[in-house]
Design a protein around this motif. Structure first.
Motif, PDB file in Angstrom:
ATOM      1  N   TRP A  19       0.820  -1.132   0.047  1.00  0.00           N
ATOM      2  CA  TRP A  19       0.256   0.038   0.093  1.00  0.00           C
ATOM      3  C   TRP A  19       0.771   1.282   0.044  1.00  0.00           C
ATOM      4  CZ3 TRP A  19      -4.881  -1.342  -0.504  1.00  0.00           C
ATOM      5  CH2 TRP A  19      -5.453  -2.521   0.079  1.00  0.00           C
ATOM      6  N   LEU A  20       0.332   1.933  -0.799  1.00  0.00           N
ATOM      7  CA  LEU A  20       1.146   3.592  -0.647  1.00  0.00           C
ATOM      8  C   LEU A  20       0.107   4.672  -0.646  1.00  0.00           C
ATOM      9  CD1 LEU A  20       3.950   5.191  -1.998  1.00  0.00           C
ATOM     10  CD2 LEU A  20       1.955   6.171  -3.235  1.00  0.00           C
ATOM     11  N   SER A  21      -0.093   5.448   0.368  1.00  0.00           N
ATOM     12  CA  SER A  21      -1.027   6.574   0.480  1.00  0.00           C
ATOM     13  C   SER A  21      -0.215   7.787  -0.267  1.00  0.00           C
ATOM     14  CB  SER A  21      -1.277   6.891   1.814  1.00  0.00           C
ATOM     15  OG  SER A  21      -1.467   8.126   1.771  1.00  0.00           O
ATOM     16  N   THR A  22      -1.012   8.345  -1.097  1.00  0.00           N
ATOM     17  CA  THR A  22      -0.467   9.459  -1.677  1.00  0.00           C
ATOM     18  C   THR A  22      -1.485  10.613  -1.311  1.00  0.00           C
ATOM     19  OG1 THR A  22       0.264  10.718  -3.926  1.00  0.00           O
ATOM     20  CG2 THR A  22      -1.864   9.034  -3.956  1.00  0.00           C
ATOM     21  N   ASP A  23      -1.937  10.583  -0.107  1.00  0.00           N
ATOM     22  CA  ASP A  23      -3.100  11.731   0.280  1.00  0.00           C
ATOM     23  C   ASP A  23      -2.294  12.966   0.286  1.00  0.00           C
ATOM     24  OD1 ASP A  23      -5.621  10.436   1.322  1.00  0.00           O
ATOM     25  OD2 ASP A  23      -4.268   9.100   1.520  1.00  0.00           O
ATOM     26  N   LEU A  24      -0.913  13.009   0.992  1.00  0.00           N
ATOM     27  CA  LEU A  24      -0.377  14.109   1.093  1.00  0.00           C
ATOM     28  C   LEU A  24       0.191  14.582  -0.105  1.00  0.00           C
ATOM     29  CD1 LEU A  24       1.598  12.949   4.350  1.00  0.00           C
ATOM     30  CD2 LEU A  24      -0.376  14.450   4.200  1.00  0.00           C
ATOM     31  N   ARG A  25       0.361  14.071  -1.188  1.00  0.00           N
ATOM     32  CA  ARG A  25       0.732  14.572  -2.407  1.00  0.00           C
ATOM     33  C   ARG A  25      -0.296  14.790  -3.541  1.00  0.00           C
ATOM     34  NH1 ARG A  25       0.660  13.744  -7.689  1.00  0.00           N
ATOM     35  NH2 ARG A  25       0.999  11.582  -7.536  1.00  0.00           N
ATOM     36  N   GLU A  49       0.301   5.641  11.887  1.00  0.00           N
ATOM     37  CA  GLU A  49      -0.502   5.124  13.104  1.00  0.00           C
ATOM     38  C   GLU A  49      -1.176   3.979  12.306  1.00  0.00           C
ATOM     39  OE1 GLU A  49      -4.459   6.052  15.748  1.00  0.00           O
ATOM     40  OE2 GLU A  49      -3.015   7.436  15.493  1.00  0.00           O
ATOM     41  N   THR A  50      -1.996   4.182  11.287  1.00  0.00           N
ATOM     42  CA  THR A  50      -2.835   3.346  10.710  1.00  0.00           C
ATOM     43  C   THR A  50      -1.959   1.827   9.962  1.00  0.00           C
ATOM     44  OG1 THR A  50      -4.275   5.012   9.949  1.00  0.00           O
ATOM     45  CG2 THR A  50      -4.672   2.908   8.670  1.00  0.00           C
ATOM     46  N   GLY A  51      -0.852   2.366   9.755  1.00  0.00           N
ATOM     47  CA  GLY A  51       0.032   1.238   9.271  1.00  0.00           C
ATOM     48  C   GLY A  51       0.563   1.155   8.074  1.00  0.00           C
ATOM     49  N   PHE A  52       0.781   2.459   7.353  1.00  0.00           N
ATOM     50  CA  PHE A  52       1.170   2.630   6.003  1.00  0.00           C
ATOM     51  C   PHE A  52       2.639   2.761   6.034  1.00  0.00           C
ATOM     52  CE2 PHE A  52      -2.987   4.062   5.080  1.00  0.00           C
ATOM     53  CZ  PHE A  52      -3.189   3.738   3.588  1.00  0.00           C
ATOM     54  N   GLU A 288      -6.623 -10.414   4.789  1.00  0.00           N
ATOM     55  CA  GLU A 288      -6.102  -9.659   5.876  1.00  0.00           C
ATOM     56  C   GLU A 288      -5.202  -8.241   5.157  1.00  0.00           C
ATOM     57  OE1 GLU A 288      -5.715  -7.660   9.481  1.00  0.00           O
ATOM     58  OE2 GLU A 288      -6.678  -9.816   9.264  1.00  0.00           O
ATOM     59  N   PRO A 289      -5.900  -7.085   5.343  1.00  0.00           N
ATOM     60  CA  PRO A 289      -5.126  -5.936   4.719  1.00  0.00           C
ATOM     61  C   PRO A 289      -3.993  -5.669   5.151  1.00  0.00           C
ATOM     62  CG  PRO A 289      -7.031  -5.109   5.859  1.00  0.00           C
ATOM     63  CD  PRO A 289      -7.091  -6.749   6.189  1.00  0.00           C
ATOM     64  N   GLY A 290      -3.473  -6.309   6.247  1.00  0.00           N
ATOM     65  CA  GLY A 290      -2.238  -5.625   6.582  1.00  0.00           C
ATOM     66  C   GLY A 290      -1.130  -5.513   5.898  1.00  0.00           C
ATOM     67  N   PRO A 291      -0.318  -4.340   6.455  1.00  0.00           N
ATOM     68  CA  PRO A 291      -0.317  -3.857   7.591  1.00  0.00           C
ATOM     69  C   PRO A 291      -1.262  -2.816   8.074  1.00  0.00           C
ATOM     70  CG  PRO A 291       1.544  -2.942   6.263  1.00  0.00           C
ATOM     71  CD  PRO A 291       0.852  -3.938   5.356  1.00  0.00           C
ATOM     72  N   ILE A 292      -2.099  -2.786   6.967  1.00  0.00           N
ATOM     73  CA  ILE A 292      -2.941  -1.507   7.061  1.00  0.00           C
ATOM     74  C   ILE A 292      -4.334  -1.998   8.558  1.00  0.00           C
ATOM     75  CG2 ILE A 292      -4.689  -0.165   6.142  1.00  0.00           C
ATOM     76  CD1 ILE A 292      -2.030   0.528   5.220  1.00  0.00           C
ATOM     77  N   ASP A 293      -4.664  -1.045   9.325  1.00  0.00           N
ATOM     78  CA  ASP A 293      -5.342  -1.391  10.251  1.00  0.00           C
ATOM     79  C   ASP A 293      -6.494  -0.362  10.268  1.00  0.00           C
ATOM     80  OD1 ASP A 293      -6.592  -2.005  12.623  1.00  0.00           O
ATOM     81  OD2 ASP A 293      -4.841  -1.499  14.336  1.00  0.00           O
ATOM     82  N   LEU A 294      -7.485  -0.816  10.043  1.00  0.00           N
ATOM     83  CA  LEU A 294      -8.743  -0.048   9.839  1.00  0.00           C
ATOM     84  C   LEU A 294      -9.936  -0.383  10.872  1.00  0.00           C
ATOM     85  CD1 LEU A 294      -9.157  -0.221   6.090  1.00  0.00           C
ATOM     86  CD2 LEU A 294      -8.174   1.508   7.199  1.00  0.00           C
TER      87      LEU A 294
END
Length: 596
Positions: A19-25, A49-52, A288-294
């Motif tokens: 998983w890669l979050s690009t929310d900040l960009r 904290e969510t695990g990204f 399991e979507p880990g390491p993402i913790d929802l």
């Protein structure tokens, strides 16, 4: 795509992607009002904290704000050792150099470089052909390699680097040319190996085709690119056709290893792929979507909405306020029965979640069951009774569910709005004279003050028309408030209820019969219910809090029309003593008899 013998439709996803979050960009650049540095910092901490483990934090060469943010999180020691910072740069020398300067001293960094490759952009935007487009990508990749070597030296920061290249507008690019330019980039970088993979991001920069077409292009690329074992295939779908989730899921089946997107799908135009929906979709299928913790979705919603200043739509998958809610009567009835079956299974040790209309357990996402069933004019008796059970602990018999539902339906039709649990509880207690904190004693025309029951000690022969009959079994002796005035009532019968009704008929000249009676011990009781118990002795068996339900019919109506066809009047009694609760239920129903 004329893809022969495509394999992805037969595959099943067994593990989560990278998983890669690009929310900040990507997400941030799409906001009307981009995040402040403090908002970006709050968002970054929530992503960690969510695990990204991979977070695209900025476009450092685009603004001093982005550059400063990258420096702040590095110099303040806010980046965990196992988290990779990703930064984006176009294929321009001065911007690449500034991008590297922004990450100096970070532990782990992914340098993400892109240039557009499709005919539309080559010809209309840049005036390039394939050869010059490839030369641009190769020349700047060589610069990336040079700077990677420089900044990875201990004296220059000692950063560990990975390289990501995006043939921007991939889905509008000739498939064979996409492979050609990526292979040229890989050769120019010269560092890709199975242990140190290069990342090729294959974006649907604008979603211009159906999701199966995207999957075909991903499978074609994976089949034909050289040194596949030295490549991580990253997917970056947008949602212009509203099929970003489907495109990603199919793209993963087609060979994708990694997904870039935003929480709740923020991004340019209709947005990036929604990582929350994608992750919970996997979870709903046992992956399991880990390491993402929802497991604390509400806190994620709070951070994202406050930082983006964008709401989560009430019908947004999983995260929307209404998506775990049933208004429809048939849906409510199915869910109510589902919870009953679930309780039975769990008591036997089976923890499998199997619930009508709820593909995942809301509690797994940090949500509760309070909003699973809500009531409006489209709702049914099952939903109303479920909410009463959750709020008061009462479990209405089926015929009473029908009767009370008609009362709630009339209120819903009159107000043309959703009826809250508090509304339903208030109507229930008013209708059946249940004392509630908000209503006080809430007595009907008849209310029990005290009583005693006495068993007959012997059989006494009486004569009626020459027939010998035994004396009745129970004598009721009690004080009943009738419109506020306390009256002594005495009656006899073969049980507490019949003895009370006998006394009522003698004292008040009201003749009624019991058509239905049920009772149950209450598993829980709302603190709002004012429960008491008679202070004198009697036959009542104390079983904790008890609820009783009685339906009365007038004797005159029964004689004319038959007991099964006449109108019934329900009453409810709640007490710590089961006998007291049954007598209260009779008087509650009797109050409704005389008021109609």
């Amino acid at each position: 795509m004329d893809l022969k013998d495509r394999q992805w439709p037969s595959k099943v996803c067994r593990e989560a992607p990278i998983w890669l979050s690009t929310d900040l960009r990507d997400g941030n650049q799409a906001l009307a009002n981009p995040m402040t540095e403090e908002q970006k910092l709050l968002f970054f901490k929530k992503l960690v904290e969510t695990g990204f483990k991979e977070i695209e934090v900025a476009f450092p060469s685009a603004s001093d704000t982005d550059f400063g943010f990258v420096r702040r999180i590095i110099e303040s020691g806010l980046v965990p050792d196992d988290v990779w910072l990703q930064v984006l740069t176009p294929a321009r020398e001065e911007l690449i150099r500034r991008t590297f300067a922004s990450v100096q001293g970070a532990k782990n960094v992914i340098i993400h470089m892109y240039n557009a490759t499709s005919p539309l952009f080559r010809e209309v935007v840049f005036g390039n052909d394939q050869a010059s487009t490839t030369e641009l990508a190769v020349r700047h990749t060589k610069l990336v390699r040079e700077l990677v070597d420089f900044y990875s030296k201990p004296e220059n920061g000692g950063t560990t680097f990975r390289y990501e290249y995006s043939p921007e507008t991939f889905t509008q690019t000739e498939p064979d040319y996409s492979i050609e330019i990526c292979e040229a980039v890989m050769d120019a970088y010269g560092k890709a190996s199975p242990d140190h993979k290069i990342i090729f991001n294959l974006p649907a920069t604008v979603e211009i085709g159906p999701p199966n077409h995207y999957a075909d292009m991903i499978e074609y690329f994976c089949r034909n690119v050289k040194n596949r074992d030295s490549i991580t295939i990253s997917l970056h779908p947008h949602n212009d056709r509203g099929t970003g989730i489907a495109a990603t899921e199919m793209g993963l089946l087609a060979g994708g290893d990694r997904v870039e997107g935003c929480l709740f799908g923020n991004g340019e135009r209709t947005g990036n792929v929604d990582l929350v929906t994608l992750a919970v979709n996997l979870y709903s299928q046992g992956v399991e979507p880990g390491p993402i913790d929802l497991s604390d979705l509400p806190s994620i919603i709070d951070v994202v909405t406050s930082c983006n200043d964008l709401p989560v739509h009430p019908r947004h998958p999983y995260a929307g306020e209404l998506v775990m809610t049933a208004f429809s009567g048939s849906h409510q009835d199915a869910i109510k029965k589902g919870f009953a079956a679930q309780d039975k299974r769990r008591a036997e040790g089976d923890l499998t979640w199997s619930m009508p209309y709820l593909p995942v357990d809301p509690q797994d996402l940090g949500l509760d069951y309070e909003a699973v069933i809500r009531v409006n004019s489209q709702s049914g008796k099952g939903g109303v009774s479920y909410l009463l059970n959750q709020d008061l602990g009462v479990d209405l018999p089926r015929r009473m569910q029908v009767a009370f539902y008609q009362i709630v339906q009339a209120v819903a039709d009159e107000t043309s709005r959703e009826i809250s649990t508090e509304d339903i509880t208030l109507v229930f207690c008013k209708t059946y004279h249940v004392p509630l904190a908000a209503l006080g004693k809430n007595e009907g025309a008849f209310a029990l003050r005290s009583f005693s029951l006495k068993d007959a000690q012997e059989h006494v022969n009486g004569h009626t028309n020459g027939i010998s009959t035994p004396a009745r079994d129970v004598t009721f002796n009690g004080k009943i408030a009738h419109n506020g005035k306390v009256v002594d009532v005495v009656g006899a019968g073969n049980g507490a209820i019949s003895a009370l009704l006998d006394g009522v008929e003698k004292t008040f000249s009201i003749s009624v019969n019991v058509r239905e009676y049920s009772e149950h011990a209450m598993k829980k009781t709302s603190n709002a219910i004012q429960i008491g118990s008679r202070s004198d002795s009697g036959r009542g068996q104390t079983r904790g809090h008890a609820a009783s339900y009685v339906e009365l019919v007038r004797n005159d109506d029964s004689e004319k029309n038959g007991t099964s066809k006449v109108r019934g009047f329900w009453g409810v009694g709640i007490d710590v003593d089961i006998t007291a609760s049954s007598l209260k239920a009779v008087l509650s129903a009797l109050s409704n008899v005389v008021s109609h």
